[in-house]
Design a protein around this motif. Structure first.
Motif, PDB file in Angstrom:
ATOM      1  N   LEU A   3     -26.200   3.186   1.981  1.00 29.13           N
ATOM      2  CA  LEU A   3     -26.861   2.414   3.026  1.00 29.13           C
ATOM      3  C   LEU A   3     -28.037   3.169   3.625  1.00 29.13           C
ATOM      4  O   LEU A   3     -27.919   4.348   3.960  1.00 29.13           O
ATOM      5  CB  LEU A   3     -25.873   2.086   4.148  1.00 29.13           C
ATOM      6  N   CYS A  36     -30.860   0.468   8.589  1.00 26.36           N
ATOM      7  CA  CYS A  36     -30.120  -0.789   8.767  1.00 26.36           C
ATOM      8  C   CYS A  36     -29.428  -0.831  10.125  1.00 26.36           C
ATOM      9  O   CYS A  36     -29.043  -1.888  10.601  1.00 26.36           O
ATOM     10  CB  CYS A  36     -29.119  -1.024   7.637  1.00 26.36           C
ATOM     11  N   CYS A  67     -20.642   4.515   8.297  1.00 21.44           N
ATOM     12  CA  CYS A  67     -20.087   4.445   6.939  1.00 21.44           C
ATOM     13  C   CYS A  67     -18.576   4.649   6.956  1.00 21.44           C
ATOM     14  O   CYS A  67     -17.836   3.929   6.264  1.00 21.44           O
ATOM     15  CB  CYS A  67     -20.759   5.470   6.027  1.00 21.44           C
TER      16      CYS A  67
END
Length: 119
Positions: free
Chosen positions: A22, A26, A39
């Motif tokens: 990722l 984001c 995460c």
């Protein structure tokens, strides 16, 4: 990363291991400060997502040269085509699984950002 690989090897070899990297962005402009924690939290929330055929791992994508999604089985990296065939052997569709994953991930990101704003 070595710990992640060793954990993946311990997973049932009958499951596709999906590593999603990722982008810190984001999570907003300060995402780099939160990506590791996110995460870990999100990975726990994804434990039951297609758990019959997949196991999800999330990691920050700090190196842009690494692919965003990586598939493996029994510790061996698979191409997407081979992952599609493997999932197909369970009469499931990888595109559908990934769509559910992306929907859930979006929900988790939105929840995390909303909580972060409250603090």
């Amino acid at each position: 990363m070595e710990e992640l690989i060793n954990s993946a090897r311990e997973i049932n070899t009958k499951k596709l291991v999906v590593l999603c990297r990722l982008e810190p962005g984001c999570l907003g402009p300060d995402g780099a400060e939160h990506i590791n924690t996110f995460c870990q939290i999100a990975e726990r929330a994804l434990v039951n997502l297609n758990a019959d055929v997949c196991h999800w791992f999330l990691a920050p994508r700090l190196d842009k040269s690494l692919v965003e999604i990586q598939y493996s089985l029994a510790g061996k990296v698979l191409s997407r085509d081979k992952a599609v065939k493997f999932i197909g052997s369970f009469d499931q569709d990888l595109d559908d699984i990934e769509e559910r994953f992306e929907d859930k991930l979006t929900q988790l990101i939105n929840q995390y950002i909303a909580r972060k704003r409250q603090t």
